[in-house]
Design a protein around this motif. Structure first.
Motif, short mmCIF file in Angstrom:
data_model
loop_
_atom_site.label_atom_id
_atom_site.label_comp_id
_atom_site.label_asym_id
_atom_site.label_seq_id
_atom_site.Cartn_x
_atom_site.Cartn_y
_atom_site.Cartn_z
N TYR A 1 24.57 -8.71 -14.79
CA TYR A 1 24.73 -8.52 -15.95
C TYR A 1 25.19 -7.12 -16.26
CZ TYR A 1 21.05 -12.17 -16.84
OH TYR A 1 20.52 -13.47 -16.78
N GLN B 1 25.18 -3.85 -19.33
CA GLN B 1 24.84 -3.56 -20.31
C GLN B 1 25.57 -2.22 -20.85
OE1 GLN B 1 20.92 -1.65 -19.54
NE2 GLN B 1 20.16 -2.07 -21.45
N GLY C 1 22.40 1.62 -23.72
CA GLY C 1 21.15 1.42 -24.74
C GLY C 1 21.15 -0.01 -25.36
N ARG C 2 21.94 -0.94 -25.08
CA ARG C 2 21.72 -2.31 -25.72
C ARG C 2 21.24 -3.35 -24.92
NH1 ARG C 2 27.59 -2.07 -28.56
NH2 ARG C 2 27.07 -3.41 -30.29
N GLY C 3 21.13 -4.43 -25.34
CA GLY C 3 20.79 -5.64 -24.50
C GLY C 3 21.67 -5.79 -23.59
N LEU C 4 21.42 -6.76 -22.44
CA LEU C 4 22.04 -7.22 -21.39
C LEU C 4 22.84 -8.44 -21.80
CD1 LEU C 4 19.64 -5.37 -20.12
CD2 LEU C 4 20.39 -6.54 -18.01
N HIS D 1 25.02 -11.32 -19.82
CA HIS D 1 25.16 -12.51 -18.45
C HIS D 1 26.60 -12.36 -18.23
CE1 HIS D 1 25.37 -16.12 -16.14
NE2 HIS D 1 24.25 -15.51 -15.53
N PHE E 1 24.41 -4.57 -13.64
CA PHE E 1 23.03 -4.92 -12.83
C PHE E 1 23.16 -6.09 -12.07
CE2 PHE E 1 20.51 -1.39 -14.63
CZ PHE E 1 20.99 -1.39 -15.84
N LEU F 1 12.62 0.99 -23.34
CA LEU F 1 13.56 -0.08 -24.15
C LEU F 1 12.75 -1.43 -23.89
CD1 LEU F 1 15.88 -0.72 -26.02
CD2 LEU F 1 17.39 -1.07 -23.82
N LEU G 1 12.99 -5.19 -23.64
CA LEU G 1 14.03 -6.32 -23.75
C LEU G 1 13.50 -7.76 -23.75
CD1 LEU G 1 16.63 -4.76 -21.70
CD2 LEU G 1 17.19 -5.27 -24.32
N THR H 1 20.54 -18.57 -16.27
CA THR H 1 20.97 -17.45 -17.23
C THR H 1 20.02 -17.09 -18.36
OG1 THR H 1 23.18 -18.49 -17.16
CG2 THR H 1 22.97 -17.09 -18.80
N GLN H 2 19.77 -15.79 -18.51
CA GLN H 2 18.91 -15.14 -19.69
C GLN H 2 19.88 -14.54 -20.66
OE1 GLN H 2 15.06 -14.36 -18.59
NE2 GLN H 2 15.61 -16.30 -17.61
N PHE I 1 19.64 -11.92 -23.39
CA PHE I 1 18.97 -11.04 -24.01
C PHE I 1 19.30 -10.70 -25.57
CE2 PHE I 1 16.86 -9.14 -20.30
CZ PHE I 1 17.48 -9.86 -19.56
N GLY I 2 18.33 -10.08 -26.09
CA GLY I 2 18.21 -9.74 -27.39
C GLY I 2 18.53 -8.00 -27.32
N PRO I 3 18.81 -7.42 -28.50
CA PRO I 3 19.37 -6.01 -28.45
C PRO I 3 18.12 -4.97 -28.04
CG PRO I 3 18.76 -6.60 -30.51
CD PRO I 3 18.51 -8.03 -29.77
N ARG J 1 13.34 -0.23 -29.09
CA ARG J 1 13.22 1.17 -28.38
C ARG J 1 12.00 1.69 -29.02
NH1 ARG J 1 15.42 3.87 -24.53
NH2 ARG J 1 17.55 2.93 -25.26
#
Lengths: 114, 119
Positions: A35, A37, A40-43, A45, A88, B88, B90, B107-108, B110-112, B115
Motif C-alpha cells: 500500500y 500512503q 497523513g491520508r488514507g492508504l 492499494h 507499507f 489517525l 482508518l 484488497t482493502q 481505505f477511507g481518508p 484524526r
C-alpha cells in the motif's frame, strides 16, 4: 505486533531512478499486499501477491515474494516526484484465537527528488 | 463508485471523554475493518465486521468497540479516552469472502481517516 518489517525505513532518490523496498515477515501468510500512503491520508492499494506466486507486475511496479525466506520486495521503476509517499507491506495471516487479519509493517518513507 | 467515507475528519477530545467515529463503505462492500495509526506503533488492526457481526479482533482493550449496521455502515467507539488514543483512525472496506475463504483478506479500500487528538 508488527509482522511485516520494511527496509529501509527511509529512501531518497533522484527522479528517474529505480526504488527498491523490502519487507520481511515471520509467519506463514495467505497473501502479501503493498500500500502507499501520502502524508497523513488514507492508504491506497498497489498490488497483492498470493503465497503461491513469485512475481507480479503492475505498470511501473514489480513485486516479488520469496516464501522460503519470508520476504518480499517492491520495485518502482523510473520514479517520479509524485511517487513520494510512505509504502507499507501488509501480510494476511492467522493471528491466533481464531482471528485473521492484515498486519502492516512500519513503512518505508520514499522521497523522489525532481 | 464513491469511495469509503469517514466522519468526522478531525476531532479534539479531552481525557475521559468518549468518541464515536463513523465509516461508510463502498457500495456493495459488506466487510469493514478499522485500524489505528500512530507514529510509534504504526498501523494496527482493531477489528473487522461483516454482516453486522465482529469477525476478527485485534489486540486492543475493551474501551475500543464497534458495530455494523444492516446497510454495512460501521461505527467505532472509544470510551474513557487516554492521551495515547490520539491517532489517525482508518476504516477500510472490502468485498468479503465467506465460508472457508473467510480467512483470506483481499484488497482493502481505505477511507481518508479521522484524526483524533486527545488533550
Amino acid at each position: 505486533s508488527q509482522q511485516g518489517e520494511e527496509d529501509p525505513q527511509a529512501l531518497s532518490i533522484q527522479e528517474g531512478e529505480n526504488a527498491t523496498m523490502n519487507c520481511s515477515y515471520k509467519t506463514s501468510i495467505n497473501n502479501l499486499q503493498w500500500y502507499r500512503q501520502n502524508s497523513g491520508r488514507g492508504l491506497v492499494h498497489l498490488i497483492l501477491i498470493r503465497s503461491n506466486e513469485r512475481e507480479k507486475h503492475s505498470g511501473r511496479l514489480r513485486v516479488t515474494l520469496d516464501t522460503s525466506k519470508k520476504s518480499s520486495s517492491l520495485l518502482i521503476t523510473a520514479s517520479r516526484a509524485a511517487d513520494t509517499a510512505s509504502y507499507f507491506c501488509a501480510t494476511d495471516a492467522y493471528s491466533g484465537a481464531g482471528s485473521y487479519q492484515l498486519t502492516f509493517g512500519k513503512g518505508t518513507k520514499l522521497s523522489v527528488i525532481p | 463508485k464513491a469511495g469509503v467515507t469517514q466522519t468526522p475528519r478531525y476531532l479534539i477530545k479531552t481525557r475521559g471523554q468518549q468518541v464515536t467515529l463513523s465509516c461508510s463503505p463502498i457500495s456493495g462492500h459488506r466487510s469493514v475493518s478499522w485500524y489505528q495509526q500512530t507514529p510509534g506503533q504504526g498501523l494496527q488492526f482493531l477489528f473487522e465486521y461483516f454482516s453486522e457481526t465482529q469477525r476478527n479482533k485485534g489486540n486492543f482493550p475493551g474501551r475500543f468497540s464497534g458495530r455494523q449496521f444492516s446497510n454495512s455502515r460501521s461505527e467505532m467507539n472509544v470510551s474513557t479516552l487516554e492521551l495515547g488514543d490520539s491517532a489517525l483512525y482508518l476504516c477500510a472496506s472490502s468485498s468479503p469472502r465467506v465460508g472457508e475463504s473467510a480467512r483470506l483478506r483481499d484488497t482493502q479500500y481505505f477511507g481518508p481517516g479521522t484524526r483524533l487528538t486527545v488533550l
